[in-house]
Design a protein around this motif. Sequence first.
Motif, PDB file in Angstrom:
ATOM      1  N   THR A  21       6.261   3.277   1.831  1.00  0.00           N
ATOM      2  CA  THR A  21       5.058   3.609   2.607  1.00  0.00           C
ATOM      3  C   THR A  21       3.803   3.403   1.761  1.00  0.00           C
ATOM      4  O   THR A  21       2.802   2.847   2.231  1.00  0.00           O
ATOM      5  CB  THR A  21       5.125   5.065   3.122  1.00  0.00           C
ATOM      6  N   ALA A  22       3.862   3.822   0.518  1.00  0.00           N
ATOM      7  CA  ALA A  22       2.723   3.661  -0.390  1.00  0.00           C
ATOM      8  C   ALA A  22       2.440   2.178  -0.630  1.00  0.00           C
ATOM      9  O   ALA A  22       1.275   1.753  -0.665  1.00  0.00           O
ATOM     10  CB  ALA A  22       2.988   4.369  -1.708  1.00  0.00           C
ATOM     11  N   LYS A  23       3.509   1.370  -0.768  1.00  0.00           N
ATOM     12  CA  LYS A  23       3.329  -0.075  -0.962  1.00  0.00           C
ATOM     13  C   LYS A  23       2.679  -0.698   0.265  1.00  0.00           C
ATOM     14  O   LYS A  23       1.784  -1.540   0.156  1.00  0.00           O
ATOM     15  CB  LYS A  23       4.673  -0.748  -1.251  1.00  0.00           C
ATOM     16  N   GLU A  24       3.139  -0.293   1.465  1.00  0.00           N
ATOM     17  CA  GLU A  24       2.546  -0.803   2.710  1.00  0.00           C
ATOM     18  C   GLU A  24       1.061  -0.442   2.786  1.00  0.00           C
ATOM     19  O   GLU A  24       0.231  -1.260   3.172  1.00  0.00           O
ATOM     20  CB  GLU A  24       3.277  -0.228   3.921  1.00  0.00           C
ATOM     21  N   ALA A  25       0.756   0.791   2.411  1.00  0.00           N
ATOM     22  CA  ALA A  25      -0.643   1.242   2.424  1.00  0.00           C
ATOM     23  C   ALA A  25      -1.473   0.434   1.431  1.00  0.00           C
ATOM     24  O   ALA A  25      -2.614   0.052   1.716  1.00  0.00           O
ATOM     25  CB  ALA A  25      -0.725   2.728   2.102  1.00  0.00           C
ATOM     26  N   ALA A  26      -0.888   0.155   0.264  1.00  0.00           N
ATOM     27  CA  ALA A  26      -1.601  -0.627  -0.748  1.00  0.00           C
ATOM     28  C   ALA A  26      -1.849  -2.054  -0.257  1.00  0.00           C
ATOM     29  O   ALA A  26      -2.941  -2.608  -0.452  1.00  0.00           O
ATOM     30  CB  ALA A  26      -0.802  -0.646  -2.049  1.00  0.00           C
ATOM     31  N   VAL A  27      -0.829  -2.644   0.407  1.00  0.00           N
ATOM     32  CA  VAL A  27      -0.997  -3.995   0.959  1.00  0.00           C
ATOM     33  C   VAL A  27      -2.082  -3.990   2.031  1.00  0.00           C
ATOM     34  O   VAL A  27      -2.937  -4.879   2.072  1.00  0.00           O
ATOM     35  CB  VAL A  27       0.355  -4.523   1.521  1.00  0.00           C
ATOM     36  N   ALA A  28      -2.055  -2.972   2.904  1.00  0.00           N
ATOM     37  CA  ALA A  28      -3.074  -2.872   3.960  1.00  0.00           C
ATOM     38  C   ALA A  28      -4.463  -2.726   3.337  1.00  0.00           C
ATOM     39  O   ALA A  28      -5.428  -3.373   3.780  1.00  0.00           O
ATOM     40  CB  ALA A  28      -2.767  -1.681   4.871  1.00  0.00           C
ATOM     41  N   SER A  29      -4.566  -1.898   2.289  1.00  0.00           N
ATOM     42  CA  SER A  29      -5.868  -1.716   1.614  1.00  0.00           C
ATOM     43  C   SER A  29      -6.332  -3.020   0.969  1.00  0.00           C
ATOM     44  O   SER A  29      -7.514  -3.367   1.044  1.00  0.00           O
ATOM     45  CB  SER A  29      -5.761  -0.631   0.550  1.00  0.00           C
ATOM     46  N   ALA A  30      -5.408  -3.741   0.361  1.00  0.00           N
ATOM     47  CA  ALA A  30      -5.762  -5.016  -0.272  1.00  0.00           C
ATOM     48  C   ALA A  30      -6.230  -6.013   0.775  1.00  0.00           C
ATOM     49  O   ALA A  30      -7.191  -6.761   0.557  1.00  0.00           O
ATOM     50  CB  ALA A  30      -4.564  -5.571  -1.044  1.00  0.00           C
TER      51      ALA A  30
END
Length: 110
Positions: A21-30
């Motif tokens: 979930t954190a990785k998905e959030a980081a990708v979305a933020s990027a």
Amino acid sequence: AKEAISTAESALAAEQAELATAKEAAVASATELATAKEAISTTESALAAEKAELAAVKESAAASEAELATAKEAISTAESALAAEQAELATAKEAAVASATELATAKEAI
């Protein structure tokens, strides 16, 4: 021991899900950051184009003002020349009247 292993595995699975979930959030933020950077770049390009257009308009206005000043100067010169011609014409008319008067006087004398 089995229960401890099961609990540890559950905890690990939960941690992995949280990490995903954190990785998905980081990708979305990027992705959002990249989109924002692109929007900024587009806005900066548009601003630069507007500045260039404004500079061209200012340059054109300055050229128009210079042309107007030149035209006003030409009009002033033409008006001065016309005034001089009118004065010359008035002098010529006066001379013609004087000549006519002299001619009439001479005829009368004859």
